[in-house]
Design a protein around this motif. Structure first.
Motif, PDB file in Angstrom:
ATOM      1  N   LEU A 141     -22.471  -3.491  29.547  1.00 15.61           N
ATOM      2  CA  LEU A 141     -21.212  -2.791  29.831  1.00 15.61           C
ATOM      3  C   LEU A 141     -21.079  -1.487  29.051  1.00 15.61           C
ATOM      4  CD1 LEU A 141     -18.531  -5.634  30.001  1.00 15.61           C
ATOM      5  CD2 LEU A 141     -19.809  -4.555  31.867  1.00 15.61           C
ATOM      6  N   VAL A 188     -16.117  -6.668  36.205  1.00 14.20           N
ATOM      7  CA  VAL A 188     -17.216  -6.099  36.972  1.00 14.20           C
ATOM      8  C   VAL A 188     -17.022  -6.490  38.438  1.00 14.20           C
ATOM      9  CG1 VAL A 188     -19.715  -6.016  37.297  1.00 14.20           C
ATOM     10  CG2 VAL A 188     -18.756  -6.195  34.985  1.00 14.20           C
ATOM     11  N   TYR A 229     -17.531  -0.930  34.694  1.00 10.68           N
ATOM     12  CA  TYR A 229     -16.500  -1.971  34.732  1.00 10.68           C
ATOM     13  C   TYR A 229     -15.140  -1.291  34.724  1.00 10.68           C
ATOM     14  CZ  TYR A 229     -15.831  -1.027  29.743  1.00 10.68           C
ATOM     15  OH  TYR A 229     -15.581  -0.412  28.548  1.00 10.68           O
TER      16      TYR A 229
END
Lengths: 350, 350
Positions: B319, B14, B325
């Motif tokens: 996520l 990230v 990401y």
């Protein structure tokens, strides 16, 4: 508003793929020699470094460690795990990554994969020490344990010590065959052996590198004749050793950092005050290395943070010429350093 | 041969940009509430965690720290620096990144920027504790020190404690103006003050967050009336404090982890056995929080590894739904785990 990060926010990142390209670009043997040179430079200025034993988090199945150090200008640390049961699930026993940062600002300046780099630096360290301690003109090595580290060890001994023949042994025949296949065509005589005793025949250097997390006796006392150099890699955490105590008693023992090795290395089997010599002292001339042809020298290697630091320094010094990295947007760096919230607000796309 | 890494070798990363997108996607106030919930869950299972004071590397200009912890299933650590002089050079005082790993395999499962995330989790922790300790129906906060953390603190107090007004003061007028501008339109009454005394007028919560690495007296004894809650953020390393010792003597003191706070927090000014209460004990009901309307409660906050762990858990859980990401090729993962060298050889392009 643009949210393009400034240069200071971008950390050069060396991926596994870039590390493999770097090794091939430089050439594995040249890179091993380069790493050994960087490690030697840092060992010679050993006393400058901020040294602390690794910070370990143990579990039933393995260990996760952080290994930090600093020379006052540059800070480095490595993340590394050790999970012997991983191989049964198709995973690496050891994976690692590392970081360098600028001490003056605290900003990271390099993030790098270190699974491959650790294999390279461990081999370079072993060969650097063998060049220092092994009998002159050593040409034959026994490689006991033919896992992920074995080819790197062998190639480093060739590149740095002039090794000509390696004699392989592993309890798992398939590991030996894999190692022999990988070493084919690299300019060494490779002999597959069916016992450790056979592997040791005629070897001046004996490298042990097995992975069981237990007290094992890979080498027993009657297998070791006079005048050899033992490079013991696998005894590297509490409860994990490879050599019979009687061998240790007959050997002159050399270590990286006694505070760590007494807990993790082969010498955890010995009394706490058993004499050992630090490698950096041999390199600077403060202590003697091998004193006679008959002596058994033993490098009780557990791996120390400074070796990772040297390896990361080496990689960092190749970045500009090779371009083998990507820039990672890892650090928030607003124009006004106090305006982190403003940077966040301006990044809003709606 | 392909050198495409397997899934196991890819670590979700990230970036700063993705973190900003994540905050806006969720909404800053909702994310602060979510972080506070995760932190509360982990504080309630405090005794499960492997706790160790941070591993600090101090230099003349600052400090670089590693903060590891584990709950037995997941391991986490944060890299964070603290360099007060950085702002003079256009850099952040504090930058950070963090990692989560699977304890069973040792493989990293998340790498994340943590400069923004640390600002968010610090604010969420402060507000979680203020909700526990501040006078009921607190509506007004004095914010002393209007640097990078100040807006996050204010927004968290609004989102989690129902704050309606913030009264800003900083020795640097420009910092106050920056903070007021950033907070405009967020649903709070924002008052810029020219002295700390003016900022404290009518405030039930007093937050101090200044950055000088020295013993400073941001709050003196005669400024603090009864019944307030003091949220002291800035005293967070040895030699750095913000409050007059007399205030500490009049306060009921609450801390994260006494072993660390006695070295780094405001209470480094007190005797080593001065009584303090741990926040996790108040959350679980094992200890009392505020006992009377007249009491001065003080949260001597230094930041603890478990808060970072909670924050990384929170990010990891977002996520899949957000896709915010990238996959980082950080771990070498050959098909046969013992064949690292073979993977390297096959990656050779020539």
């Amino acid at each position: 508003m643009t949210t393009t990060p400034s240069d200071k926010a971008l950390v050069p990142f060396v991926s596994v793929d870039h590390m493999m390209q770097l090794i091939h670009y430089i050439g594995a043997e040249d890179m091993l020699r380069g790493l050994a040179d960087y490690i030697e430079v840092d060992f010679r200025r050993w006393q400058l470094f901020d040294k602390t034993p690794r910070v370990a988090s143990h579990s039933a199945e393995g260990v996760i460690e952080l290994m930090p150090t600093s020379d006052g200008d540059v800070y480095g640390f490595k993340y590394v795990n050790g999970h012997p049961k991983n191989t049964r699930e198709g995973l690496q026993t050891v994976t690692a990554f590392g970081l360098l940062a600028d001490v003056a600002s605290g900003y990271p300046v390099l993030l790098s994969e270190m699974t491959l780099l650790t294999a390279m630096r461990t081999a370079a360290t072993s060969a650097l020490v063998a060049r220092l301690l092994a009998p002159k003109h050593s040409k034959v090595m026994a490689m006991i344990g033919n896992g992920a580290q074995s080819e790197f060890q062998t190639l480093a001994m060739k590149a740095i010590c002039g090794l000509r023949e390696v004699r392989l042994y592993d309890t798992d025949r398939a590991a030996t065959e894999k190692c022999a296949a990988n070493l084919a065509g690299l300019g060494l005589t490779v002999t597959q052996c069916t016992t450790a005793e056979e592997a040791i025949l005629g070897a001046q250097i004996i490298t042990t590198c097995t992975a069981d997390k237990q007290y094992a006796t890979i080498l027993s006392d009657n297998m070791i004749g006079s005048g050899v150099h033992i490079n013991a890699i696998g005894g590297d955490c509490p409860g994990k050793t490879e050599l019979a105590p009687a061998i240790l008693q007959r050997s002159e023992i050399f270590v990286e950092y006694p505070e760590q090795t007494r807990v993790e290395g082969e010498i955890q089997q010995l009394a706490e005050d058993h004499p050992v010599t630090e490698i950096w002292q041999v390199l600077t001339g403060a202590a003697e290395g091998r004193c006679s042809d008959e002596q058994i020298t033993l490098f009780d290697s557990v791996g120390f943070a400074i070796e990772d630091f040297s390896a990361l320094r080496y990689v960092r010094d190749q970045l500009q010429a090779t371009g083998l990295y990507t820039a990672l947007d890892m650090l928030a760096d607003p124009d006004d350093p106090r305006d982190l919230f403003g940077m966040l607000q301006r990044a809003r796309s709606d």
